[in-house]
Design an enzyme around this catalytic site. Structure first.
Site, short mmCIF file in Angstrom:
data_model
loop_
_atom_site.label_atom_id
_atom_site.label_comp_id
_atom_site.label_asym_id
_atom_site.label_seq_id
_atom_site.Cartn_x
_atom_site.Cartn_y
_atom_site.Cartn_z
N HIS A 157 -152.29 110.74 78.35
CA HIS A 157 -152.00 111.77 79.34
C HIS A 157 -150.63 111.54 79.96
CE1 HIS A 157 -156.12 113.40 79.61
NE2 HIS A 157 -156.48 112.18 79.29
N THR A 160 -147.78 97.99 72.53
CA THR A 160 -147.20 99.01 73.41
C THR A 160 -145.82 99.45 72.96
OG1 THR A 160 -146.25 97.33 74.87
CG2 THR A 160 -148.48 98.10 75.40
N LYS A 161 -145.28 98.81 71.90
CA LYS A 161 -143.99 99.23 71.33
C LYS A 161 -144.03 98.94 69.83
CE LYS A 161 -141.71 94.93 72.62
NZ LYS A 161 -140.64 94.28 73.33
#
Length: 196
Positions: A118, A168-169
């Site tokens: 989101h 996360t990357k």
């Protein structure tokens, strides 16, 4: 019939549509047929069922145990799995957007690959509109048990994601990452000039 009854019935139909628009009879049938197979040692048959349902699953790929698959109506076009992969039991695949898995990839038990999240919204409701971005897992990669890949990321060819890591990357090819958030802990053989 009174106008009140017609209005109530129309409202009920609208609510019913909203609550059931994500139901996927073909997906539910796949889950039912898959559940009839033994949890282990039937991975080739399970992969065949996934192919019959409409997912693109490469030859020699094995899918163990039940999987948790979610997504909108186009989800069958959003999963591409290469050949000779192993997808272990209890993986969660969010097919709101495309997940592309290269050849010879291993997904350990309980791996979670997400393609939707989101946008950050107002203080009254922080989870704003849904954002969908694809995920790519490179050839020969290994995602350890219970690791999580967040939306929009690429795990490079030959990379290893340690069990429980939260990616996360992007993960560089031929590297090992661990932790939450995942950080590089090792450069692996096959990373290019280091092998010479």
């Amino acid at each position: 019939m009174s106008n009140s009854f017609v209005a109530k019935f129309a409202k009920w139909v609208e609510v019913f549509r909203e609550e059931t628009h994500h139901l996927q009879p073909k997906l539910q049938s796949l889950f039912l047929a898959s559940a009839l197979l033994p949890r282990r040692n039937s991975g080739a048959q399970r992969a065949g069922l996934y192919r019959l349902a409409g997912f693109r699953i490469g030859q020699g790929t094995v899918i163990e145990g039940g999987q948790r698959i979610t997504g909108d109506l186009g989800l069958f076009g959003n999963l591409i799995v290469g050949s000779h992969c192993l997808v272990d039991a209890d993986c969660a695949l969010d097919l709101e957007e495309r997940i592309t898995i290269g050849d010879s990839v291993t997904l350990g038990p309980g791996v979670m690959i997400l393609t939707s999240t989101h946008e950050l919204a107002s203080k009254e409701r922080r989870a704003g509109p849904v954002v969908r971005t694809p995920v790519t897992i490179g050839k020969g990669a290994w995602l350890g048990a219970r690791s999580t890949i967040l939306p929009g990321l690429t795990v490079g060819e030959g990379a290893i994601v340690n069990p429980g890591a939260v990616v996360t990357k992007d993960v560089a090819p031929h590297t090992r990452v661990a932790g939450s958030p995942a950080v590089q802990i090792e450069v692996l053989a096959g990373a290019g000039a280091q092998d010479a």
